[in-house]
Scaffold this motif. Sequence first.
Motif, PDB file in Angstrom:
ATOM      1  N   TRP A   8       0.842  -1.205   0.000  1.00 47.05           N
ATOM      2  CA  TRP A   8       0.000   0.000   0.000  1.00 47.05           C
ATOM      3  C   TRP A   8       0.874   1.249   0.000  1.00 47.05           C
ATOM      4  CZ3 TRP A   8      -4.305  -1.753  -1.445  1.00 47.05           C
ATOM      5  CH2 TRP A   8      -4.872  -2.902  -0.904  1.00 47.05           C
ATOM      6  N   GLN A  12       0.990   4.230  -2.810  1.00 49.51           N
ATOM      7  CA  GLN A  12       0.677   5.622  -2.473  1.00 49.51           C
ATOM      8  C   GLN A  12       1.873   6.548  -2.673  1.00 49.51           C
ATOM      9  OE1 GLN A  12      -1.068   5.821   1.471  1.00 49.51           O
ATOM     10  NE2 GLN A  12      -2.312   4.049   1.002  1.00 49.51           N
TER      11      GLN A  12
ATOM     12  N   GLU B 109      -8.970   5.696  -4.997  1.00 46.77           N
ATOM     13  CA  GLU B 109      -7.842   5.845  -4.088  1.00 46.77           C
ATOM     14  C   GLU B 109      -6.497   5.464  -4.702  1.00 46.77           C
ATOM     15  OE1 GLU B 109      -8.239   7.206  -1.211  1.00 46.77           O
ATOM     16  OE2 GLU B 109     -10.414   7.168  -1.108  1.00 46.77           O
ATOM     17  N   ARG B 110      -6.493   4.434  -5.541  1.00 51.48           N
ATOM     18  CA  ARG B 110      -5.209   3.937  -6.029  1.00 51.48           C
ATOM     19  C   ARG B 110      -4.873   4.507  -7.392  1.00 51.48           C
ATOM     20  NH1 ARG B 110      -4.886  -2.118  -6.156  1.00 51.48           N
ATOM     21  NH2 ARG B 110      -2.685  -1.709  -6.397  1.00 51.48           N
ATOM     22  N   THR B 309      -9.343  11.846  -2.888  1.00 50.78           N
ATOM     23  CA  THR B 309      -8.549  10.685  -2.482  1.00 50.78           C
ATOM     24  C   THR B 309      -8.220  10.870  -1.008  1.00 50.78           C
ATOM     25  OG1 THR B 309      -6.602  11.819  -3.282  1.00 50.78           O
ATOM     26  CG2 THR B 309      -7.515  10.127  -4.690  1.00 50.78           C
ATOM     27  N   GLY B 311      -6.203   8.708   0.727  1.00 55.27           N
ATOM     28  CA  GLY B 311      -4.928   8.094   1.113  1.00 55.27           C
ATOM     29  C   GLY B 311      -5.062   6.776   1.840  1.00 55.27           C
TER      30      GLY B 311
END
Lengths: 196, 312
Positions: A8, A12, B109-110, B309, B311
């Motif tokens: 993750w 990000q 989100e991604r 978003t 995170g």
Amino acid sequence: MMAAQLYWEKDQGNLELYFAAPMNVMSVLIGMAVGGLVMSSTRAVAILFIATVVFGVSFSISQWTLLIAVFVLTLAALYGFGMMLASLFVMWGREAFHLTQLMTEPVYFVSGLNFPVGRLGFIGALAIALIPLAVGLDAMRQLAFVSTGPTGTPEPWVEALILVAMTIVFIGLARWLLHSMEERARREGRLTVRWR
Amino acid sequence: MIDVGLNPRDRFDPARARGRGTVDLLRSFRTAASLGWKMEANWTDPVLFFIYSVAKPVASALILVFMLQVIAGPAGIALRPFVIVGSALWSFVVSGVAGLAWAVLDDRERYRMLKYIYVSPSSFLTVLLGRGLARLAVGAMGAGITLAVGVIVLGVPFNVLAVDWPLLVIVLVLGVITICSLAVVMAAVCLQTRQESWDYPEVVVGALFLVVGAVFPLSVLPLPLQVFGLISPLSWWIAGVRQALFPGGPSSIGGPGSLWQQLSGQLNPNPVQIVLVLLVTGAIVTLGSAMLFRAGEARAKDRGLIDRTTGS
């Protein structure tokens, strides 16, 4: 979860920040493990409370110290194992994530998550030798339900020693793997690769 | 109007702006499904992907079978078909419900593409359904293999000639529609929520697992929980598939002392009753999910949540 955390972070765009910061990546992972440990312990306490109050499960514990030691050792070994797997995400993305997902349920099965691992015979013995969840669960079951009789698995203190060995081996391997995977990922320019 | 002599193929086609109705919908759905499948499957070779798809449901079923064996001993063998069918179908539910919610979260989100998808001419719901189809297909494959493992490896007695095929087809179709509807609700919820929404589908499905008779009959639950079970279309879907695959086997809906028996005076529901209740409860869930999705979509647009978003 421990292993997938770096996936993750990589997606990000945080992973490069961790590696660029003046610290060891293991300290980041240990910090995450402490957070996870608090969450897991809270969940475990809630489940024990519900089991006791709602379902009337009664525990018969004679060796509190050993039980607590086994609990902590199990978590330490599990997080060491998780850190080992986390190193894979430095190099790979989706492949490693899906492989950890692939392993989850079969590991639950061979670890005897919902039944005594001794019932699995040779596979159970192998799980006790290799998987912290299997050996930790079995030791805690033996310690929490003293009157259950022979389980076909080693004594709790033997399993505690197995957990000590697992903790040392897994954390040592995690340290080495993280270092070597980081080196390799730097060479191949994979540290900043996202979404794949 | 002046005809400048352009070839008809080069002229402006108004249908490109106003859309071509069903043709566009089908094209969007097909493209989204293809994209979803590639996102699900192109990280590895087909053999490993197959193993990945079936390992989880098969291991889950084995866990339940061993639990049954430990608790019930040899008597548990008779209940294996009950547990295997419930476990296999449940993996399908988990995949189906998570598919749409994760499509929203993945894209927002991604990959941060949700806003672009939303402003494209395609119907947003159609794209989401297409994206979710891949995960539903993976779930179906896992469920099928789990049933096969149950029959071949665990010795579940299965007679293909005894299967009630019309009932099976009807409940499968109605069940898939219901699962898609629940998935649409989860997608609407995930449009609103912020961090850590990834586990929401599993949490919701986990709560439903208790009341739908997936691995134990509703009759063992307290009466208020049995009410939830009886109004859930998933309970009737699972009961219908069980009834179709193993006619005359134990029912998850009825049984001695069950709420069903108290209400209807019958020990177990018959196939017609199962289909009718599934149809009614499924229709309510489907209509409700469509309304909820529209409301959720409007709220998300109103509050600027589509391009946010968080995170997570």
